[in-house]
Structures are given as structure tokens and as C-alpha cells.
Design a protein around this motif. Structure first.
Motif, short mmCIF file in Angstrom:
data_model
loop_
_atom_site.label_atom_id
_atom_site.label_comp_id
_atom_site.label_asym_id
_atom_site.label_seq_id
_atom_site.Cartn_x
_atom_site.Cartn_y
_atom_site.Cartn_z
N GLN A 1 0.85 -1.19 0.00
CA GLN A 1 0.00 0.00 0.00
C GLN A 1 0.89 1.25 0.00
OE1 GLN A 1 -3.16 -0.04 -0.32
NE2 GLN A 1 -3.87 2.01 0.25
N VAL A 2 0.60 2.17 -0.90
CA VAL A 2 1.34 3.42 -0.95
C VAL A 2 0.98 4.26 0.27
CG1 VAL A 2 1.64 5.56 -2.23
CG2 VAL A 2 1.44 3.39 -3.45
N GLN A 3 1.99 4.81 0.91
CA GLN A 3 1.78 5.68 2.07
C GLN A 3 2.41 7.03 1.78
OE1 GLN A 3 3.28 3.78 5.60
NE2 GLN A 3 2.08 1.93 5.30
N LEU A 4 1.58 8.05 1.75
CA LEU A 4 2.03 9.40 1.44
C LEU A 4 1.92 10.27 2.69
CD1 LEU A 4 0.21 9.78 -1.99
CD2 LEU A 4 2.57 9.06 -1.57
N VAL A 5 3.01 10.93 3.03
CA VAL A 5 3.06 11.75 4.24
C VAL A 5 3.47 13.17 3.86
CG1 VAL A 5 4.06 12.02 6.52
CG2 VAL A 5 3.68 9.71 5.58
N GLU A 6 2.53 14.10 4.03
CA GLU A 6 2.79 15.50 3.70
C GLU A 6 3.38 16.24 4.90
OE1 GLU A 6 -1.34 14.71 1.68
OE2 GLU A 6 -0.41 14.26 3.61
N ARG A 28 7.70 1.60 -1.76
CA ARG A 28 7.37 1.29 -3.15
C ARG A 28 8.36 1.97 -4.09
NH1 ARG A 28 2.39 -1.75 -4.03
NH2 ARG A 28 1.74 -2.23 -1.89
N THR A 29 8.40 1.51 -5.33
CA THR A 29 9.27 2.13 -6.32
C THR A 29 8.66 3.47 -6.72
OG1 THR A 29 9.92 -0.04 -7.13
CG2 THR A 29 10.42 1.86 -8.52
N PHE A 30 9.19 4.52 -6.14
CA PHE A 30 8.60 5.84 -6.27
C PHE A 30 8.51 6.29 -7.72
CE2 PHE A 30 7.16 9.68 -4.50
CZ PHE A 30 7.82 10.76 -5.06
N ALA A 76 15.33 9.83 -5.72
CA ALA A 76 16.28 9.20 -4.80
C ALA A 76 15.82 9.31 -3.35
CB ALA A 76 17.65 9.83 -4.95
N LYS A 77 15.00 10.33 -3.07
CA LYS A 77 14.50 10.54 -1.71
C LYS A 77 13.02 10.22 -1.59
CE LYS A 77 17.93 14.08 -0.56
NZ LYS A 77 18.16 15.47 -0.11
N ASN A 78 12.43 9.67 -2.65
CA ASN A 78 11.01 9.30 -2.64
C ASN A 78 10.12 10.46 -2.20
OD1 ASN A 78 11.92 6.79 -3.34
ND2 ASN A 78 11.26 5.75 -1.49
#
Length: 123
Positions: A1-6, A28-30, A76-78
Motif C-alpha cells: 500500500q502506498v503511504q504518502l506523508v505530507e 514502493r518504487t517511487f 532518490a528521496k522518494n
């Protein structure tokens, strides 16, 4: 599951700048994902702000932010960024990071969302 943190939201004055960041935390492979930003003001629908393709070579902006906001990414830093300059009170909203697997910047249809970060611009 993709996890996005703003991160990076806050309270600023009109004319100020702010940079939002969104990190993908699941490993995940960004670079498989087009990334973008949406925003939602109180009582309004969630609107598209900007998107960027997997490699950063293609970007797309809403007319209301074009020339003031810049989207970029560091695979490189996703992380994807939204540099917001010349902020206006009407930019006040919750800003959401979004991702679309194997998508593009022009027809950005995200399937993954972050929790949002508040941006408030005072006049």
C-alpha cells in the motif's frame, strides 16, 4: 500500500512563500508513480493543483497557480515538493499529496492520497 506523508504546511502572510513536501513511506518504487497535489478549501470541492510525471520531465498546473507554484520531485528521496510563491488568501486550503501508478502529469487520476496539510494565508 502506498503511504504518502505530507509536511510543510502552516500559517503565512499574503506574498510569502511555502514549500510542501510529500514522502512515500512504504518503500514502493517511487519512480513508478506520477505525483501531484490537490487542495480543498472549506465548503468547496477538492481541486487539482499540480502534477508531475515519473521522471519530472512533464508537469501540469491549474491556471490559478501557474507561474506561482512549482512542482518537483526527487526520486532518490522518494519525495515530491510543491514550492508556493506569492501566496494569496485564496490559496488557503488543505493540500493533499496524491499518486497514480504508471500515470502522467496531463491526465492525472490518482488512486492514492495523503492525509493532507493545512495552508493558511492571511491578508
Amino acid at each position: 500500500q502506498v503511504q504518502l506523508v505530507e509536511s510543510g504546511g502552516g500559517l503565512v502572510q499574503a506574498g510569502d512563500s511555502l514549500r510542501l513536501s510529500c514522502a512515500e513511506a512504504s518503500g514502493r518504487t517511487f519512480s513508478n508513480y506520477a505525483m501531484g497535489w490537490f487542495r480543498q478549501a472549506p465548503g468547496k470541492e477538492r481541486d487539482f493543483v499540480a502534477a508531475i510525471n515519473w521522471g519530472g520531465g512533464s508537469t501540469n498546473y491549474a491556471a490559478s497557480v501557474k507561474g506561482r507554484f512549482t512542482i518537483s520531485r526527487d526520486n532518490a528521496k522518494n519525495t515530491v515538493f510543491l514550492q508556493m510563491n506569492s501566496l494569496k488568501p485564496e490559496d488557503t486550503a488543505v493540500y493533499y499529496c496524491a499518486a497514480e501508478a504508471f500515470g502522467g502529469a496531463i491526465r492525472f487520476r490518482p488512486g492514492y492520497w495523503g492525509q493532507g496539510t493545512q495552508v493558511t494565508v492571511s491578508s
